[in-house]
Design a protein around this motif. Structure first.
Motif, PDB file in Angstrom:
ATOM      1  N   ARG A  16      23.948  -1.397  87.789  1.00  8.03           N
ATOM      2  CA  ARG A  16      22.731  -1.148  87.008  1.00  8.03           C
ATOM      3  C   ARG A  16      21.795  -2.351  87.143  1.00  8.03           C
ATOM      4  NH1 ARG A  16      25.716  -0.474  81.488  1.00  8.03           N
ATOM      5  NH2 ARG A  16      27.092  -1.774  82.731  1.00  8.03           N
ATOM      6  N   HIS A  21      21.721  -5.317  84.434  1.00  3.16           N
ATOM      7  CA  HIS A  21      23.001  -5.501  83.736  1.00  3.16           C
ATOM      8  C   HIS A  21      23.877  -6.459  84.544  1.00  3.16           C
ATOM      9  CE1 HIS A  21      26.001  -4.646  80.735  1.00  3.16           C
ATOM     10  NE2 HIS A  21      25.163  -3.828  80.121  1.00  3.16           N
ATOM     11  N   ALA A  22      25.099  -6.667  84.055  1.00  3.56           N
ATOM     12  CA  ALA A  22      25.955  -7.689  84.654  1.00  3.56           C
ATOM     13  C   ALA A  22      26.915  -7.123  85.705  1.00  3.56           C
ATOM     14  CB  ALA A  22      26.743  -8.398  83.555  1.00  3.56           C
ATOM     15  N   ALA A  37      31.299  -7.594  79.404  1.00 10.41           N
ATOM     16  CA  ALA A  37      29.847  -7.838  79.354  1.00 10.41           C
ATOM     17  C   ALA A  37      29.190  -7.028  78.244  1.00 10.41           C
ATOM     18  CB  ALA A  37      29.205  -7.480  80.694  1.00 10.41           C
ATOM     19  N   SER A  38      29.961  -6.154  77.613  1.00 12.45           N
ATOM     20  CA  SER A  38      29.396  -5.341  76.535  1.00 12.45           C
ATOM     21  C   SER A  38      29.148  -6.205  75.296  1.00 12.45           C
ATOM     22  CB  SER A  38      30.391  -4.237  76.179  1.00 12.45           C
ATOM     23  OG  SER A  38      30.055  -3.669  74.932  1.00 12.45           O
ATOM     24  N   ASN A  83      24.341 -11.773  74.371  1.00 11.92           N
ATOM     25  CA  ASN A  83      23.930 -10.851  75.444  1.00 11.92           C
ATOM     26  C   ASN A  83      22.447 -10.533  75.354  1.00 11.92           C
ATOM     27  OD1 ASN A  83      26.545 -10.559  74.343  1.00 11.92           O
ATOM     28  ND2 ASN A  83      26.940  -8.840  75.700  1.00 11.92           N
ATOM     29  N   VAL A 100      18.014  -3.591  71.701  1.00 11.58           N
ATOM     30  CA  VAL A 100      19.229  -4.314  71.291  1.00 11.58           C
ATOM     31  C   VAL A 100      18.920  -5.367  70.219  1.00 11.58           C
ATOM     32  CG1 VAL A 100      20.232  -3.956  73.567  1.00 11.58           C
ATOM     33  CG2 VAL A 100      19.150  -6.146  73.044  1.00 11.58           C
TER      34      VAL A 100
HETATM   35  C1  LIG Z   1      23.587  -6.117  69.893  1.00  6.28           C
HETATM   36  C2  LIG Z   1      23.457  -5.837  71.358  1.00  6.28           C
HETATM   37  C3  LIG Z   1      23.634  -4.537  71.828  1.00  6.28           C
HETATM   38  C4  LIG Z   1      23.524  -4.245  73.177  1.00  6.28           C
HETATM   39  N1  LIG Z   1      23.665  -2.942  73.596  1.00  6.28           N
HETATM   40  C5  LIG Z   1      23.447  -2.647  74.888  1.00  6.28           C
HETATM   41  C6  LIG Z   1      23.507  -1.296  75.338  1.00  6.28           C
HETATM   42  O1  LIG Z   1      23.714  -0.367  74.552  1.00  6.28           O
HETATM   43  N2  LIG Z   1      23.310  -1.045  76.669  1.00  6.28           N
HETATM   44  C7  LIG Z   1      23.043  -2.059  77.565  1.00  6.28           C
HETATM   45  O2  LIG Z   1      22.851  -1.794  78.743  1.00  6.28           O
HETATM   46  N3  LIG Z   1      22.979  -3.330  77.167  1.00  6.28           N
HETATM   47  C8  LIG Z   1      23.178  -3.668  75.864  1.00  6.28           C
HETATM   48  N4  LIG Z   1      23.115  -4.963  75.460  1.00  6.28           N
HETATM   49  C9  LIG Z   1      22.812  -6.015  76.456  1.00  6.28           C
HETATM   50  C10 LIG Z   1      23.921  -6.267  77.464  1.00  6.28           C
HETATM   51  O3  LIG Z   1      25.136  -6.567  76.817  1.00  6.28           O
HETATM   52  C11 LIG Z   1      23.501  -7.406  78.404  1.00  6.28           C
HETATM   53  O4  LIG Z   1      22.221  -7.166  78.878  1.00  6.28           O
HETATM   54  C12 LIG Z   1      24.446  -7.520  79.587  1.00  6.28           C
HETATM   55  O5  LIG Z   1      25.691  -8.006  79.144  1.00  6.28           O
HETATM   56  C13 LIG Z   1      23.918  -8.468  80.669  1.00  6.28           C
HETATM   57  O6  LIG Z   1      23.804  -9.768  80.164  1.00  6.28           O
HETATM   58  P1  LIG Z   1      22.415 -10.530  80.069  1.00  6.28           P
HETATM   59  O7  LIG Z   1      21.393  -9.534  79.665  1.00  6.28           O
HETATM   60  O8  LIG Z   1      22.637 -11.575  79.010  1.00  6.28           O
HETATM   61  O9  LIG Z   1      22.107 -11.120  81.425  1.00  6.28           O
HETATM   62  C14 LIG Z   1      23.230  -5.286  74.108  1.00  6.28           C
HETATM   63  C15 LIG Z   1      23.043  -6.599  73.633  1.00  6.28           C
HETATM   64  C16 LIG Z   1      23.142  -6.879  72.276  1.00  6.28           C
HETATM   65  C17 LIG Z   1      22.898  -8.272  71.787  1.00  6.28           C
END
Ligand SMILES: Cc1cc2nc3c(=O)[nH]c(=O)nc-3n(C[C@H](O)[C@H](O)[C@H](O)COP(=O)(O)O)c2cc1C
Length: 363
Positions: free
Chosen positions: A109, A112-113, A132-133, A243, A334
């Motif tokens: 994606r 995403h990671a 990574a979630s 995240n 988020v």
């Molecule tokens: C509270 C919270 C909820 C999140 N929910 C989602 C989600 O539903 N779907 C998604 O793609 N990313 C979600 N994220 C972001 C991903 O976890 C994050 O983008 C991904 O791990 C990549 O890391 P980075 O964005 O820090 O580089 C969420 C982040 C937070 C803080």
């Protein structure tokens, strides 16, 4: 995967994946004899929990926290107290639908990671984005609930102050409003506007970013070490570890660049009780890496959720060019659920620095 621990003297280690049987954390260094119950941790878990409004992911996790170790009631039936031994917390995953993610098992994606986990480890748990979630942040919130109790009088509050291009009107800031709307928004008028805006974003299968503000009250002067253990440095690192965070500000932050020296410097007077009183707080409660005794103020920006329905160009593990659109249950913004997470990270930093200060300077 190394580096799953955070903090020095109040140190947490989180573990677990989004679709494994459970997630949790171990807290090392919590002082003894602090009253602690599962119920008071749960209050904070319930604020971060998904599925509470149509503006967050519809995954139905109860996020029930269990304390497995590190507490004891010296008198039968009485209050549990921390014992000073490691506190282990467990949160079961009860609503994982891994098949929603089978399409991204081979695809990366954009945003995403997926790509970086594969590049680094050569293997990734793609179910619900694995480690990574942001499911991992539930453990931080649980640990943060305990951190709040370590520093006498500490109050940490957070609010969503911008969604997409729409900031709140700060003159309407009312802390009582924060728990009255699904956004942790202190401006009731803006909360109504965000509701319409996010309904549209969600219907389009898109997503938007946001800005969160976190304030810690009753932090005594003197916390922080002035060179490589600055309090602002550690707060920035803590927030940046969440995240989707792409920017962090302390106090006036980036806005300080457009102030003059006269405007920016927080003037000092002697208050009615004979204690120094700062007239403003552009410093965000920190000077020279050390707390001033004013509230600590941090803001952080989160990017738009990368898992969106609109097809985006990417590649797969076989090296082919493909289009990726993500099904499954995702947060359209988020930033909403990041509010309790930001509060937890602030509490963890302050608790750690409180113990570090005590270790060097005394009580
Ligand atoms: C509270 C919270 C909820 C999140 N929910 C989602 C989600 O539903 N779907 C998604 O793609 N990313 C979600 N994220 C972001 C991903 O976890 C994050 O983008 C991904 O791990 C990549 O890391 P980075 O964005 O820090 O580089 C969420 C982040 C937070 C803080």
């Amino acid at each position: 995967m190394s580096h799953n621990s955070f903090g020095h003297l109040f140190r947490i280690t989180t573990w677990g994946e989004s679709h494994g049987p459970a997630i949790g954390c171990v807290i090392d260094g919590c002082p003894p004899r602090i009253p602690l119950s599962e119920a008071e941790i749960q209050v904070h878990m319930d604020r971060r929990r998904p599925g509470q409004s149509r503006y967050t992911t519809q995954r139905r996790e109860t996020d029930q926290v269990r304390i497995l170790s590190g507490v004891f009631a010296p008198d039968e039936g009485e209050q549990l107290l921390t014992t000073g031994t490691p506190i282990s917390l467990l949160i079961e995953n009860v609503d994982a639908r891994s098949k929603d993610y089978s399409e991204i098992s081979q695809a990366y994606r954009p945003g995403h990671a997926d790509f970086t986990y594969q590049a680094k480890y050569g293997i990734r748990d793609w179910r619900g984005s694995g480690r990574a979630s942001a499911r991992e942040t539930a453990s931080r919130v649980a640990a943060g609930a305990i951190a709040r109790k370590v520093v006498p009088g500490l109050i940490v509050r957070g609010a969503l102050v911008q969604v997409g291009p729409y900031p709140i009107d700060r003159t309407r800031w009312d802390w009582n409003e924060v728990d009255q709307n699904p956004f942790f928004c202190p401006d009731p008028e803006m909360a109504r506007q965000w509701a319409d805006y996010l309904d549209n974003v969600r219907k389009q299968g898109s997503s938007v970013g946001a800005v969160i503000e976190v304030i810690a009250y009753n932090v005594p002067p003197g916390l922080g070490a002035p060179v490589y253990g600055k309090l602002d440095q550690d707060i920035a690192g803590a927030m940046m570890s969440i995240n989707a965070v792409k920017g962090v500000e302390i106090g006036a932050g980036f806005g300080a660049a457009s102030l003059t020296g006269e405007e920016n410097a927080d003037e000092i007077r002697i208050g009615p009780e004979g204690v120094p009183e700062f007239q403003t707080n552009n410093a965000g409660g920190i000077l020279g890496g050390i707390s001033t005794g004013q509230p600590l103020i941090a803001r952080f920006a989160v990017k738009p959720t990368s898992s969106i329905l609109t097809p985006r160009r990417s590649i797969n593990q076989a090296g082919e060019e493909i289009d990726v659109s993500t099904k499954g249950r995702h947060d359209p913004c988020v930033g909403i659920r990041a509010v309790p997470v930001g509060e937890a990270m602030m509490a963890l930093v302050v608790a750690d620095h409180h113990l570090r200060h005590r270790a060097q300077i005394g009580g």
